[in-house]
Design a protein around this motif. Structure first.
Motif, mmCIF file in Angstrom:
data_model
loop_
_atom_site.group_PDB
_atom_site.id
_atom_site.type_symbol
_atom_site.label_atom_id
_atom_site.label_comp_id
_atom_site.label_asym_id
_atom_site.label_seq_id
_atom_site.Cartn_x
_atom_site.Cartn_y
_atom_site.Cartn_z
ATOM 1 N N UNK A 258 0.838 -1.204 0.000
ATOM 2 C CA UNK A 258 0.000 0.000 0.000
ATOM 3 C C UNK A 258 0.875 1.257 0.000
ATOM 4 N N UNK A 259 1.874 1.287 0.881
ATOM 5 C CA UNK A 259 2.770 2.446 0.941
ATOM 6 C C UNK A 259 3.486 2.634 -0.390
ATOM 7 N N UNK A 260 3.959 1.533 -0.969
ATOM 8 C CA UNK A 260 4.661 1.639 -2.248
ATOM 9 C C UNK A 260 3.746 2.200 -3.329
ATOM 10 N N UNK A 261 2.550 1.626 -3.482
ATOM 11 C CA UNK A 261 1.661 2.067 -4.559
ATOM 12 C C UNK A 261 1.152 3.488 -4.330
ATOM 13 N N UNK A 262 1.041 3.918 -3.081
ATOM 14 C CA UNK A 262 0.681 5.315 -2.805
ATOM 15 C C UNK A 262 1.744 6.273 -3.332
ATOM 16 N N UNK A 263 2.999 5.844 -3.249
ATOM 17 C CA UNK A 263 4.099 6.773 -3.511
ATOM 18 C C UNK A 263 4.861 6.523 -4.797
ATOM 19 N N UNK A 264 4.513 5.448 -5.512
ATOM 20 C CA UNK A 264 5.183 5.176 -6.784
ATOM 21 C C UNK A 264 4.390 5.720 -7.970
ATOM 22 N N UNK A 265 3.225 6.330 -7.683
ATOM 23 C CA UNK A 265 2.444 6.944 -8.757
ATOM 24 C C UNK A 265 3.139 8.231 -9.219
ATOM 25 N N UNK A 266 2.558 8.841 -10.225
ATOM 26 C CA UNK A 266 3.143 10.072 -10.760
ATOM 27 C C UNK A 266 3.173 11.163 -9.686
ATOM 28 N N UNK A 267 4.318 11.827 -9.514
ATOM 29 C CA UNK A 267 4.470 12.803 -8.427
ATOM 30 C C UNK A 267 3.566 14.007 -8.612
ATOM 31 N N UNK A 268 2.922 14.416 -7.548
ATOM 32 C CA UNK A 268 2.021 15.573 -7.578
ATOM 33 C C UNK A 268 2.047 16.243 -6.215
ATOM 34 N N UNK A 269 1.423 15.600 -5.213
ATOM 35 C CA UNK A 269 1.413 16.172 -3.878
ATOM 36 C C UNK A 269 2.808 16.371 -3.325
ATOM 37 N N UNK A 270 3.707 15.461 -3.669
ATOM 38 C CA UNK A 270 5.079 15.628 -3.172
ATOM 39 C C UNK A 270 5.770 16.810 -3.832
ATOM 40 N N UNK A 271 5.346 17.179 -5.051
ATOM 41 C CA UNK A 271 5.867 18.388 -5.697
ATOM 42 C C UNK A 271 5.406 19.612 -4.917
ATOM 43 N N UNK A 272 4.120 19.598 -4.499
ATOM 44 C CA UNK A 272 3.619 20.678 -3.667
ATOM 45 C C UNK A 272 4.327 20.732 -2.330
ATOM 46 N N UNK A 273 4.570 19.568 -1.736
ATOM 47 C CA UNK A 273 5.292 19.511 -0.472
ATOM 48 C C UNK A 273 6.700 20.067 -0.618
ATOM 49 N N UNK A 274 7.389 19.703 -1.688
ATOM 50 C CA UNK A 274 8.745 20.188 -1.916
ATOM 51 C C UNK A 274 8.758 21.712 -2.067
ATOM 52 N N UNK A 275 7.723 22.244 -2.726
ATOM 53 C CA UNK A 275 7.634 23.695 -2.897
ATOM 54 C C UNK A 275 7.475 24.400 -1.547
ATOM 55 N N UNK A 276 6.812 23.750 -0.613
ATOM 56 C CA UNK A 276 6.561 24.335 0.694
ATOM 57 C C UNK A 276 7.700 24.125 1.674
ATOM 58 N N UNK A 277 8.675 23.288 1.307
ATOM 59 C CA UNK A 277 9.698 22.838 2.250
ATOM 60 C C UNK A 277 11.047 23.508 2.017
ATOM 61 N N UNK A 278 11.684 23.853 3.111
ATOM 62 C CA UNK A 278 13.079 24.291 3.062
ATOM 63 C C UNK A 278 13.964 23.064 2.946
ATOM 64 N N UNK A 279 13.599 22.032 3.684
ATOM 65 C CA UNK A 279 14.155 20.688 3.578
ATOM 66 C C UNK A 279 13.075 19.767 4.110
ATOM 67 N N UNK A 280 13.342 18.481 4.206
ATOM 68 C CA UNK A 280 12.315 17.546 4.644
ATOM 69 C C UNK A 280 11.712 17.952 5.989
ATOM 70 N N UNK A 281 12.524 18.429 6.904
ATOM 71 C CA UNK A 281 12.054 18.705 8.256
ATOM 72 C C UNK A 281 11.546 20.103 8.515
ATOM 73 N N UNK A 282 11.695 21.009 7.549
ATOM 74 C CA UNK A 282 11.396 22.409 7.823
ATOM 75 C C UNK A 282 10.553 23.025 6.711
ATOM 76 N N UNK A 283 9.632 23.892 7.114
ATOM 77 C CA UNK A 283 8.780 24.584 6.148
ATOM 78 C C UNK A 283 9.355 25.951 5.804
ATOM 79 N N UNK A 284 9.162 26.362 4.570
ATOM 80 C CA UNK A 284 9.584 27.710 4.179
ATOM 81 C C UNK A 284 8.773 28.770 4.911
ATOM 82 N N UNK A 285 7.527 28.426 5.224
ATOM 83 C CA UNK A 285 6.646 29.342 5.955
ATOM 84 C C UNK A 285 6.236 28.666 7.262
ATOM 85 N N UNK A 286 7.112 28.717 8.271
ATOM 86 C CA UNK A 286 6.847 27.990 9.517
ATOM 87 C C UNK A 286 5.503 28.392 10.126
#
Length: 359
Positions: A258-286
């Motif tokens: 389930x985890x694999x198939x959730x995350x092996x699809x075409x990237x979308x939400x993770x692109x939005x997450x990356x845009x919001x992130x300074x790095x994995x642990x930190x947000x650009x807009x805390x």
């Protein structure tokens, strides 16, 4: 289970990904169905179509005996929003227990799980707004007047942003190991003082460190897609904890699939997450810079796993910022970042207790 039209989603601009990547929306649907078969209460599932034709995959779980009680429909629903890379299936230990006295909705965030996977802007504020707008349009489509809003990790960040913009729709905000709240600390110069007073935090798990190294160049989960047929094995290698968390429910790789198939699809939400992130642990807009925008009367409950890599001291900061506003912090022992799966009975007890303060 009742589905609205359940057609495969197109690959769009990402069709160049190797065809030997062993995933599809159909495989994700099958893995999810096996998980949801464990639910004992009544479950309603469908795609909720938004005005822009994006679709949000939605579950509604209700107590089987609820139909016998006329006042059941008056209970404020609980809406649960998963974290980065997650989906509705991860709540399998919680849906039955939390739907005992009220309807529970669980959704796949836009760009994740079985929901639509549109493009996201590279600007942090615009990406955040796209997520939040999709939540509000989802609420409007279902006709929910008010809700108890619970978000885990990234879901906690977005739930807070939503509540700031639409406070009249939220009766209580529950944040579970929320991501993106603290400001990123500035690196200290070598030999500088002050380190002796710092509280030692749990070291981020190996999978977080691995994603950090990839994050600077690629979308966070690109490695699982690029690995093709070796992708499922990488999930097992980097996230063996997920199999352990659910091993009493499944004696095979159901959760890992389930985890694999959730995350092996075409990237979308993770692109939005990356845009919001300074790095994995930190947000650009805390979010800690904006919690003061929550209405003073808005009840906020923050839950943390005592063994999580997320710093629970941020909860104390939120309490200080909100002053006399109703804000509480609960630390759940022997739980990591995925509090709801590590200690489901205690998590369910705490969340149900919070919900009962609403009605």
């Amino acid at each position: 289970m009742q589905d609205e039209t359940d057609t495969e989603q197109t690959a769009g601009n990402w069709s160049w990904w190797p065809s030997w990547r062993p995933t599809s929306m159909s495989l994700l649907k099958s893995a999810e169905a096996k998980i949801l078969a464990c639910i004992q209460n009544d479950i309603w599932s469908r795609f909720v179509t938004l005005p822009n034709q994006n679709r949000i995959w939605t579950l509604k779980v209700t107590n089987k005996s609820a139909r016998k009680h006329k006042d059941e429909g008056a209970q404020t629903p609980l809406v649960m929003i998963h974290g980065f890379g997650g989906g509705v299936g991860l709540w399998i230990r919680n849906l039955d227990a939390l739907s005992h006295s009220r309807p529970v909705y669980a959704v796949d965030l836009l760009g994740f799980g079985r929901s639509s996977r549109p493009s996201f802007p590279s600007d942090a504020s615009l990406a955040e707004e796209q997520f939040v707008t999709s939540i509000e349009q989802w609420r409007q489509s279902l006709g929910l007047e008010r809700m108890i809003l619970l978000g885990h990790s990234l879901g906690g960040y977005l739930a807070t942003s939503y509540t700031i913009q639409y406070p009249e729709r939220v009766s209580h905000l529950i944040l579970v190991d929320a991501w993106g709240f603290p400001e990123q600390p500035q690196p200290q110069l070598e030999g500088s003082g002050g380190q002796g007073s710092e509280v030692k935090r749990v070291s981020p798990p190996r999978w977080v460190k691995a994603l950090v190294s990839v994050f600077r160049l690629f979308n966070p989960l690109a490695v699982f897609r690029a690995a093709g047929p070796w992708g499922p094995g990488l999930v097992n290698r980097f996230r063996p904890d997920f199999k352990r968390k659910f091993e009493d429910l499944f004696d095979d790789d159901t959760m890992m699939q389930y985890i694999y198939h959730c995350n092996a699809q075409n990237p979308s939400g993770e692109v939005g997450f990356k845009a919001m992130s300074e790095s994995i642990g930190w947000a650009k807009r805390p979010m800690v810079q904006r919690v003061h925008l929550l209405p003073p009367s808005m009840p906020v409950s923050l839950l943390y796993g005592a063994l999580s890599w997320v710093d629970p001291s941020t909860g104390k900061t939120v309490v200080q910022i909100r002053g006399k506003s109703p804000t509480s912090v609960t630390l759940i022992e022997d739980a990591s970042h995925h509090v709801y799966a590590d200690q489901p009975e205690e998590f369910n007890r705490v969340v149900e207790s919070i919900c009962n303060t609403v009605d």
